[in-house]
Motif scaffolding. Structure first.
Motif, PDB file in Angstrom:
ATOM      1  N   MET A   1       0.800  -1.158  -0.236  1.00 38.34           N
ATOM      2  CA  MET A   1      -0.046   0.067  -0.032  1.00 38.34           C
ATOM      3  C   MET A   1       0.638   1.238  -0.244  1.00 38.34           C
ATOM      4  O   MET A   1       0.573   2.259  -0.740  1.00 38.34           O
ATOM      5  CB  MET A   1      -0.865   0.051   1.197  1.00 38.34           C
ATOM      6  CG  MET A   1      -1.864   1.184   1.239  1.00 38.34           C
ATOM      7  SD  MET A   1      -2.781   1.374   2.829  1.00 38.34           S
ATOM      8  CE  MET A   1      -1.529   1.880   3.939  1.00 38.34           C
ATOM      9  N   THR A   2       1.860   1.223   0.751  1.00 39.64           N
ATOM     10  CA  THR A   2       2.611   2.259   1.009  1.00 39.64           C
ATOM     11  C   THR A   2       3.339   2.933  -0.350  1.00 39.64           C
ATOM     12  O   THR A   2       3.099   4.252  -0.630  1.00 39.64           O
ATOM     13  CB  THR A   2       3.961   2.157   1.821  1.00 39.64           C
ATOM     14  OG1 THR A   2       3.317   1.606   3.087  1.00 39.64           O
ATOM     15  CG2 THR A   2       4.740   3.473   2.190  1.00 39.64           C
ATOM     16  N   PRO A  61      -8.464  -3.932   6.743  1.00 35.41           N
ATOM     17  CA  PRO A  61      -8.233  -4.537   4.973  1.00 35.41           C
ATOM     18  C   PRO A  61      -9.065  -5.805   4.988  1.00 35.41           C
ATOM     19  O   PRO A  61      -8.912  -6.655   5.710  1.00 35.41           O
ATOM     20  CB  PRO A  61      -6.765  -4.621   5.146  1.00 35.41           C
ATOM     21  CG  PRO A  61      -6.120  -5.021   6.441  1.00 35.41           C
ATOM     22  CD  PRO A  61      -7.061  -4.143   7.304  1.00 35.41           C
ATOM     23  N   VAL A 134      -6.528   2.639  -0.531  1.00 38.08           N
ATOM     24  CA  VAL A 134      -6.593   2.881   0.967  1.00 38.08           C
ATOM     25  C   VAL A 134      -7.431   1.915   1.675  1.00 38.08           C
ATOM     26  O   VAL A 134      -7.386   1.601   3.027  1.00 38.08           O
ATOM     27  CB  VAL A 134      -7.272   4.200   1.080  1.00 38.08           C
ATOM     28  CG1 VAL A 134      -7.807   4.367   2.667  1.00 38.08           C
ATOM     29  CG2 VAL A 134      -6.121   5.432   0.927  1.00 38.08           C
ATOM     30  N   LYS A 136      -6.702  -1.201   1.902  1.00 37.51           N
ATOM     31  CA  LYS A 136      -5.706  -2.012   2.375  1.00 37.51           C
ATOM     32  C   LYS A 136      -5.156  -1.546   3.830  1.00 37.51           C
ATOM     33  O   LYS A 136      -4.547  -2.112   4.444  1.00 37.51           O
ATOM     34  CB  LYS A 136      -4.468  -2.233   1.636  1.00 37.51           C
ATOM     35  CG  LYS A 136      -4.920  -3.132   0.414  1.00 37.51           C
ATOM     36  CD  LYS A 136      -3.486  -3.158  -0.562  1.00 37.51           C
ATOM     37  CE  LYS A 136      -3.684  -3.793  -1.819  1.00 37.51           C
ATOM     38  NZ  LYS A 136      -2.518  -3.927  -2.554  1.00 37.51           N
ATOM     39  N   ALA A 137      -5.575  -0.161   4.186  1.00 42.13           N
ATOM     40  CA  ALA A 137      -4.888   0.090   5.359  1.00 42.13           C
ATOM     41  C   ALA A 137      -5.646  -0.545   6.589  1.00 42.13           C
ATOM     42  O   ALA A 137      -6.853  -0.689   6.639  1.00 42.13           O
ATOM     43  CB  ALA A 137      -5.789   1.941   5.517  1.00 42.13           C
ATOM     44  N   ASP A 138      -4.607  -0.692   7.544  1.00 39.73           N
ATOM     45  CA  ASP A 138      -5.067  -1.281   8.789  1.00 39.73           C
ATOM     46  C   ASP A 138      -4.900  -0.190   9.979  1.00 39.73           C
ATOM     47  O   ASP A 138      -3.570   0.012  10.296  1.00 39.73           O
ATOM     48  CB  ASP A 138      -4.290  -2.473   9.004  1.00 39.73           C
ATOM     49  CG  ASP A 138      -4.669  -3.264  10.242  1.00 39.73           C
ATOM     50  OD1 ASP A 138      -5.499  -2.638  11.025  1.00 39.73           O
ATOM     51  OD2 ASP A 138      -3.998  -4.351  10.583  1.00 39.73           O
ATOM     52  N   GLN A 141      -2.353  -0.348  12.991  1.00 40.29           N
ATOM     53  CA  GLN A 141      -1.137  -0.171  12.665  1.00 40.29           C
ATOM     54  C   GLN A 141      -0.812   1.142  12.730  1.00 40.29           C
ATOM     55  O   GLN A 141      -1.345   2.020  11.809  1.00 40.29           O
ATOM     56  CB  GLN A 141      -0.422  -1.056  11.615  1.00 40.29           C
ATOM     57  CG  GLN A 141      -0.986  -2.409  11.702  1.00 40.29           C
ATOM     58  CD  GLN A 141      -0.251  -3.221  12.775  1.00 40.29           C
ATOM     59  OE1 GLN A 141       0.939  -2.958  12.925  1.00 40.29           O
ATOM     60  NE2 GLN A 141      -0.888  -4.198  13.063  1.00 40.29           N
ATOM     61  N   SER A 144       0.154   2.410   8.997  1.00 44.96           N
ATOM     62  CA  SER A 144      -1.047   2.878   8.120  1.00 44.96           C
ATOM     63  C   SER A 144      -1.277   4.325   8.442  1.00 44.96           C
ATOM     64  O   SER A 144      -1.722   5.135   7.407  1.00 44.96           O
ATOM     65  CB  SER A 144      -2.008   1.816   8.354  1.00 44.96           C
ATOM     66  OG  SER A 144      -1.991   0.602   7.868  1.00 44.96           O
ATOM     67  N   TRP A 145      -1.453   4.866   9.557  1.00 46.66           N
ATOM     68  CA  TRP A 145      -1.820   6.286   9.744  1.00 46.66           C
ATOM     69  C   TRP A 145      -0.539   7.209   9.229  1.00 46.66           C
ATOM     70  O   TRP A 145      -0.947   8.085   8.582  1.00 46.66           O
ATOM     71  CB  TRP A 145      -1.951   6.361  11.384  1.00 46.66           C
ATOM     72  CG  TRP A 145      -3.022   5.974  11.967  1.00 46.66           C
ATOM     73  CD1 TRP A 145      -3.227   4.714  12.586  1.00 46.66           C
ATOM     74  CD2 TRP A 145      -4.243   6.636  11.850  1.00 46.66           C
ATOM     75  NE1 TRP A 145      -4.486   4.559  13.147  1.00 46.66           N
ATOM     76  CE2 TRP A 145      -4.870   5.555  12.772  1.00 46.66           C
ATOM     77  CE3 TRP A 145      -4.736   7.520  11.432  1.00 46.66           C
ATOM     78  CZ2 TRP A 145      -6.521   6.083  12.879  1.00 46.66           C
ATOM     79  CZ3 TRP A 145      -6.115   7.949  11.744  1.00 46.66           C
ATOM     80  CH2 TRP A 145      -6.966   7.157  12.344  1.00 46.66           C
ATOM     81  N   THR A 147       1.406   6.337   6.661  1.00 49.34           N
ATOM     82  CA  THR A 147       1.206   6.229   5.201  1.00 49.34           C
ATOM     83  C   THR A 147       0.157   7.211   4.643  1.00 49.34           C
ATOM     84  O   THR A 147       0.208   7.833   3.651  1.00 49.34           O
ATOM     85  CB  THR A 147       1.065   4.887   4.806  1.00 49.34           C
ATOM     86  OG1 THR A 147       2.318   4.128   5.284  1.00 49.34           O
ATOM     87  CG2 THR A 147       0.814   4.722   3.253  1.00 49.34           C
TER      88      THR A 147
END
Length: 212
Positions: A1-2, A61, A134, A136-138, A141, A144-145, A147
């Protein structure tokens, strides 16, 4: 994702049309304030799209090869194909004889007009690709924030740089930004073709790989 969000964020911030429009906004009377209205509206769009996606996923995600995961990849694939097609179309247009282009006209705008321009000129196809990523954002974690914040910052970085330049060096900024606008007017086709093809092929390749 990043990595995907970094590339999409860079493509968004390098889009020629919003940058040229922002320079026109900065050249208006009290342009710094109006530029701030443009930036805030631009950021609000990005944050709103991200918030809607996270509300849909609940900050978790979807599992690989599930219906939501497959749908997001299909969206990214379709956007990638669309970017490639658009890049090829613009590339063919540049091969044709063309008239000299006039630079966007300078004129006064209100803060509300500047904010509206930010919404209208947002590259929504790229924003949609970002939204699909997005998913896929968890949110459990911290990475993720970070990113998501980096994505918003990158997607706005060219506007922020010009806003700060115009704020602290108003005399030099006016001439240099006007020169930049003229240069971008002359080279916008090449920029659009390059961004569209590079990001399009990346999205298509990543999407096919993850679907398989």
């Amino acid at each position: 994702m990043t990595l995907d969000l970094i590339l999409i964020g860079l493509a968004i911030t390098l889009e020629p049309f919003p940058v040229m429009a922002f320079i026109v906004v900065l050249s208006a009377h009290k342009g710094v304030r109006k530029g701030l209205a443009f930036i805030l509206s631009w950021l609000a769009c990005l944050v709103l799209v991200i918030a809607c996606v996270l509300l849909f996923t609940g900050g978790t995600p979807p599992k690989a090869h599930s219906a939501p995961s497959t749908a997001s990849l299909a969206v990214k694939l379709a956007i990638g194909v669309g970017l490639i097609a658009y890049g090829v179309y613009r590339r063919r247009r540049t091969d044709r004889p063309r008239r000299d282009r006039a630079s966007p006209a300078k004129g006064d705008v209100s803060p509300w007009t500047a904010a509206g321009l930010a919404v209208l000129l947002q590259p929504w196809g790229l924003v949609a690709a970002g939204a699909a990523t997005v998913m896929k954002a968890d949110l459990s974690q911290a990475a993720s924030w970070l990113t998501l914040m980096l994505y918003c910052l990158l997607a706005t970085s060219s506007l922020l740089a010009m806003e700060l330049y115009a704020t602290f060096r108003p005399g030099a900024a006016e001439a240099r930004l006007d020169s930049l606008r003229t240069w971008m007017t002359d080279h916008q086709d090449q920029a659009i073709v390059t961004l569209s093809l590079l990001l399009g092929f990346w999205l298509v390749g990543r999407s096919i790989y993850e679907l398989v």
